[in-house]
Design an enzyme around this catalytic site. Structure first.
Site: not given
Ligand code: FPP
Length: 248
Positions: A22, A39, A133
């Site tokens: 997050d 992201h 893993l």
């Molecule tokens: C939450 O932060 C994050 C997500 C909803 C997406 C996480 C996905 C990735 C990092 C991609 C990984 C993928 C691969 C295949 C390696 P948020 O957007 O909710 O953050 P905020 O709460 O600060 O707005």
């Protein structure tokens, strides 16, 4: 070698770590960047935790990558995330093979756009024989939906007289979850300072140790994972028993 890594008790490594990644959006905002860039930077943190888990011998790592609720985000963000996943899997595949990482998914992957669904299916197939893993991506995942599907399947089996209601127990419910082949996580990590579970592995987290850190996901490094493991190793897991019973 990292000082934190040296302090890890190798006899007490959690077999399964689950992570709510997050804070990508807030990280982007803090840096004056678009959410999609947040992201993208989050993928670097994925690489860090995968390497850290590999280094210390964690067997399963489950990442909350996209929840069913995330479909409600602006379309442009959802599309950027889907493209990012396709792109990241393509780029990371060589590293997964080199490090013997096996990719698995949980969730309603059928809901993903075709390209994304196909990419995950390809990577799952290509890494199927790797024995290191297990990296599990939770995609279009909702724990309540997972439990509801399990209840429905069990109710149908009862209706068909395949099982009796007396035979319904925790093990049977476990068998009907996406995670049937995976042990429950001993440790859940959530970044960005939010103190919630957010519909993630509600059944499986029954006895997990919860670790919350203010670090935003794109800033999460190997040492942050080691710090969480050290914290976990200092806890006494009693499973409802007394401290004296545990120390016997
Ligand atoms: C939450 O932060 C994050 C997500 C909803 C997406 C996480 C996905 C990735 C990092 C991609 C990984 C993928 C691969 C295949 C390696 P948020 O957007 O909710 O953050 P905020 O709460 O600060 O707005």
């Amino acid at each position: 070698m990292s000082l934190l890594l040296k302090n890890i008790n190798t006899d007490k490594i959690p077999q399964h770590i689950a992570v709510v990644m997050d804070g990508n959006g807030r990280w982007a905002k803090n840096n004056g960047l678009l959410r999609a860039i947040g992201h993208k930077s989050g993928v670097k943190a994925v690489r860090e935790v995968v390497q850290a888990c590999n280094d210390i011998g964690v067997k399963h790592l489950t990442l909350y990558t996209f929840s069913t609720e995330n479909w409600n985000r602006p379309k442009v963000e959802v599309n950027a995330l889907m493209e990012l996943m396709v792109d990241s899997l393509t780029k990371e595949l060589a590293g997964f093979m080199k490090n013997n990482v096996k990719i698995l998914t949980i969730g309603d992957t059928e809901d993903l756009p075709k390209r994304c669904k196909r990419k995950f299916a390809d990577v799952v197939a290509m890494t199927a024989n790797n024995s290191g893993l297990n990296l599990i991506f939770a995609l279009s995942y909702s724990s309540r939906k997972e439990i509801t599907s399990a209840v429905k399947a069990i109710a149908e089996a009862v209706l068909k007289n395949e099982i009796s209601p007396e035979e319904i127990n925790s093990e049977l419910i476990d068998k009907h979850l996406y995670t049937s082949a995976i042990p429950d996580p001993e440790l859940l990590i959530r970044t960005s300072g939010e103190l919630r579970i957010s519909n993630f592995l509600l059944w499986q987290l029954a006895y997990s140790e919860l670790y919350f850190t203010p670090v935003l996901w794109p800033d999460f490094k190997k040492d942050d994972l080691y710090a969480a493991v050290i914290d976990y190793q200092q806890r006494e897991r009693r499973f409802g028993k007394t401290s004296e019973q545990i120390k016997k």
